[in-house]
Enzyme design. Sequence first.
Site, PDB file in Angstrom:
ATOM      1  N   LYS A  38       0.832  -1.218   0.000  1.00  0.00           N
ATOM      2  CA  LYS A  38       0.000   0.000   0.000  1.00  0.00           C
ATOM      3  C   LYS A  38       0.859   1.259   0.000  1.00  0.00           C
ATOM      4  CE  LYS A  38      -1.760   1.852   3.963  1.00  0.00           C
ATOM      5  NZ  LYS A  38      -1.706   3.306   4.147  1.00  0.00           N
ATOM      6  N   ASN A  39       1.813   1.341   0.896  1.00  0.00           N
ATOM      7  CA  ASN A  39       2.527   2.608   1.034  1.00  0.00           C
ATOM      8  C   ASN A  39       3.520   2.863  -0.097  1.00  0.00           C
ATOM      9  OD1 ASN A  39       0.952   3.288   3.178  1.00  0.00           O
ATOM     10  ND2 ASN A  39       2.469   2.786   4.746  1.00  0.00           N
ATOM     11  N   ASP A  89       3.511   0.581  12.268  1.00  0.00           N
ATOM     12  CA  ASP A  89       2.270   0.077  11.671  1.00  0.00           C
ATOM     13  C   ASP A  89       1.985  -1.379  12.051  1.00  0.00           C
ATOM     14  OD1 ASP A  89       1.965   2.546  10.565  1.00  0.00           O
ATOM     15  OD2 ASP A  89       2.732   1.990   8.586  1.00  0.00           O
ATOM     16  N   CYS A 106      -5.170   9.341   9.817  1.00  0.00           N
ATOM     17  CA  CYS A 106      -5.557   8.666  11.052  1.00  0.00           C
ATOM     18  C   CYS A 106      -5.022   9.505  12.200  1.00  0.00           C
ATOM     19  CB  CYS A 106      -4.950   7.274  11.114  1.00  0.00           C
ATOM     20  SG  CYS A 106      -5.545   6.190   9.818  1.00  0.00           S
ATOM     21  N   ARG A 111      -9.223  -0.119   3.743  1.00  0.00           N
ATOM     22  CA  ARG A 111      -8.361   0.855   3.076  1.00  0.00           C
ATOM     23  C   ARG A 111      -6.957   0.301   2.861  1.00  0.00           C
ATOM     24  NH1 ARG A 111     -10.264   6.124   6.563  1.00  0.00           N
ATOM     25  NH2 ARG A 111     -11.944   6.704   5.151  1.00  0.00           N
ATOM     26  N   ARG A 113       0.051  15.601  13.232  1.00  0.00           N
ATOM     27  CA  ARG A 113       0.734  15.050  12.057  1.00  0.00           C
ATOM     28  C   ARG A 113       1.217  16.197  11.168  1.00  0.00           C
ATOM     29  NH1 ARG A 113      -1.940   9.571   9.767  1.00  0.00           N
ATOM     30  NH2 ARG A 113       0.144   9.483   8.850  1.00  0.00           N
TER      31      ARG A 113
HETATM   32  N1  EPU Z   1       6.863  14.386  11.118  1.00  0.00           N
HETATM   33  C1  EPU Z   1       7.169  15.699  11.378  1.00  0.00           C
HETATM   34  N2  EPU Z   1       7.166  16.579  10.317  1.00  0.00           N
HETATM   35  C2  EPU Z   1       6.879  16.182   9.053  1.00  0.00           C
HETATM   36  C3  EPU Z   1       6.586  14.837   8.797  1.00  0.00           C
HETATM   37  C4  EPU Z   1       6.569  13.949   9.865  1.00  0.00           C
HETATM   38  O1  EPU Z   1       7.428  16.089  12.515  1.00  0.00           O
HETATM   39  O2  EPU Z   1       6.914  17.023   8.145  1.00  0.00           O
HETATM   40  C5  EPU Z   1       6.863  13.427  12.239  1.00  0.00           C
HETATM   41  C6  EPU Z   1       5.505  12.779  12.474  1.00  0.00           C
HETATM   42  O3  EPU Z   1       4.688  13.580  13.305  1.00  0.00           O
HETATM   43  C7  EPU Z   1       5.884  11.447  13.091  1.00  0.00           C
HETATM   44  C8  EPU Z   1       7.206  11.111  12.397  1.00  0.00           C
HETATM   45  O4  EPU Z   1       7.711  12.339  11.881  1.00  0.00           O
HETATM   46  O5  EPU Z   1       6.112  11.614  14.455  1.00  0.00           O
HETATM   47  C9  EPU Z   1       7.119  10.117  11.267  1.00  0.00           C
HETATM   48  O6  EPU Z   1       6.152  10.524  10.303  1.00  0.00           O
HETATM   49  P1  EPU Z   1       6.252  10.113   8.781  1.00  0.00           P
HETATM   50  O7  EPU Z   1       6.329  11.351   7.971  1.00  0.00           O
HETATM   51  O8  EPU Z   1       7.335   9.085   8.642  1.00  0.00           O
HETATM   52  O9  EPU Z   1       4.848   9.409   8.528  1.00  0.00           O
HETATM   53  P2  EPU Z   1       3.892   9.570   7.271  1.00  0.00           P
HETATM   54  O10 EPU Z   1       4.701   9.697   6.036  1.00  0.00           O
HETATM   55  O11 EPU Z   1       2.841  10.582   7.540  1.00  0.00           O
HETATM   56  C10 EPU Z   1       3.822   7.049   6.713  1.00  0.00           C
HETATM   57  C11 EPU Z   1       2.771   5.994   6.530  1.00  0.00           C
HETATM   58  C12 EPU Z   1       2.192   5.612   7.880  1.00  0.00           C
HETATM   59  C13 EPU Z   1       3.303   5.176   8.827  1.00  0.00           C
HETATM   60  C14 EPU Z   1       4.428   6.227   8.888  1.00  0.00           C
HETATM   61  C15 EPU Z   1       5.640   5.760   9.681  1.00  0.00           C
HETATM   62  C16 EPU Z   1       1.872   6.475   4.345  1.00  0.00           C
HETATM   63  C17 EPU Z   1       0.742   6.996   3.543  1.00  0.00           C
HETATM   64  N3  EPU Z   1       1.724   6.510   5.660  1.00  0.00           N
HETATM   65  O12 EPU Z   1       3.168   8.161   7.294  1.00  0.00           O
HETATM   66  O13 EPU Z   1       1.369   4.515   7.607  1.00  0.00           O
HETATM   67  O14 EPU Z   1       2.801   4.984  10.124  1.00  0.00           O
HETATM   68  O15 EPU Z   1       4.866   6.549   7.557  1.00  0.00           O
HETATM   69  O16 EPU Z   1       6.157   4.583   9.149  1.00  0.00           O
HETATM   70  O17 EPU Z   1       2.870   6.024   3.805  1.00  0.00           O
HETATM   71  C18 EPU Z   1      -0.366   2.994   7.912  1.00  0.00           C
HETATM   72  O18 EPU Z   1      -0.058   2.475   6.826  1.00  0.00           O
HETATM   73  O19 EPU Z   1      -1.173   2.483   8.735  1.00  0.00           O
HETATM   74  C19 EPU Z   1       0.224   4.279   8.285  1.00  0.00           C
HETATM   75  C20 EPU Z   1      -0.283   5.071   9.195  1.00  0.00           C
END
Ligand code: EPU
Length: 435
Positions: A22-23, A307, A117, A399, A122
């Site tokens: 998915k990701n 995750d 979520c 999803r 975030r």
């Molecule tokens: N963060 C910041 N600033 C940013 C971006 C992130 O402070 O600009 C912080 C976040 O608050 C968090 C950490 O950095 O504490 C990691 O966030 P990350 O950006 O890695 O997460 P994401 O890209 O929003 C993706 C996956 C999530 C998964 C996370 C961590 C997708 C669409 N989502 O989220 O997947 O938990 O990486 O591996 O790729 C899931 O699939 O269930 C899911 C939630």
Amino acid sequence: MDKYVIKGGKPLYGEVEISGAKNAAVAIIPAAMLVDGVCRIENLPEISDTEKLLRILELMGARVSYVNATTVDVDCRSVGLSNKIYSLTRSIRASYYLIGSMLGRFGKASTTMPGGCNFGVRPIDQHIKGMRALGATISIGRGLIKAEAEDGRLHGAYIYLDKVSVGATINIMIAATLANGRTVIENVAREPHIVDLANFLNSMGADIRGAGTDTIKIRGVERLHGGSYSLIPDQIEAGTYMTAVAATGGEVKITNVIPRHLECISAKLREMSVSITEGDDYVVVKRERPLLCTNVKTQPYPGFPTDMQPQICAVLCHATGTSIITEGVWDNRFKYVNELKKMGAEITVSGKTAIVEGVKTLIGAPVAACDLRAGAAMVVAGLCAEGVTTIEDVIYIERGYQNIVGKLRALGADIVAVSEPDTPEEQDKRMESVC
Ligand code: EPU
């Protein structure tokens, strides 16, 4: 909206095939906008996230044609910015990748703020910092993000991420692919889907090196050509089935996986006395003995994935002894604990730590899926609980998991999806943001 009804207590046996990641899919579909030709994407998971992203490309003028259920041809040669996409972009977390792909393709971007979520705050400050470093002016207001590159094209830059972020790493990689000059991104995330995105873009003519390490170097190219690419299997889907077998007992061969991507999960399950045998593209999970407690700390890859945190918690609920789970990525990812407690779990949460006291057995109960992985944890718990578990809000689960009910039934689980007409609140939920 469907509910799942599970009669627990049946061990799982047989073979299950894992779908595409998915990701990876939710990054590669927006990245396809950069391709000047037809790109074929294979091994796409059949889940609502990918369908919505493909629909967004169509609304922008792309031609999207399915070759079969998991292979799609995408031709983005005639895409343009459009405000018709906003209701869909609001409903998809990964729509933030459109900022990078629109800026890369058009030198400007217009989309909505992503939702997501609710695991606490975030932020997307690292995405924005990256785009600004590449020369974009960004304005955010009324739920919209608008961005524009000076002179119509981004330029290469040195970017240090203050936080290891999957999303920011991916977004900046996408944006820098067609930028003028060389980009270096330091302190990047190393998840398998980041490597997959780099491989996809490189197969279409990009010049990206270092994905999978903590520094990525991108030499901007003038154009990407069409081609065909097959997505990696989903690490988290595979891990979820591994935890399901650990919880219920039995023996299952999990196929179409990359065992190296599962090592962080296999290592923990072995500590809990679950046997894992690895082949080239499969793992066999077998649980014959009582489960032992262990401690888990979630971290960016190659650490234990956040995750998988709710699913491993569901397993630890009936391990002998006390386990400690520490969430190292998100501020608030223990909301699902209240649902497990309805099933007799003994868990105390304090900040980012959960202390899990193993109980002899969980008892089936009506519970809800608070989000995608929380919902998967309810399925794992329901499969091993005594009696009947009913899970509401399974739209969150669907999803991210292709045909979870069919796959589990084929392994001998007693799980059915029961359809009921949507209430107005449920209709709203369908449009809520995804993970
Ligand atoms: N963060 C910041 N600033 C940013 C971006 C992130 O402070 O600009 C912080 C976040 O608050 C968090 C950490 O950095 O504490 C990691 O966030 P990350 O950006 O890695 O997460 P994401 O890209 O929003 C993706 C996956 C999530 C998964 C996370 C961590 C997708 C669409 N989502 O989220 O997947 O938990 O990486 O591996 O790729 C899931 O699939 O269930 C899911 C939630």
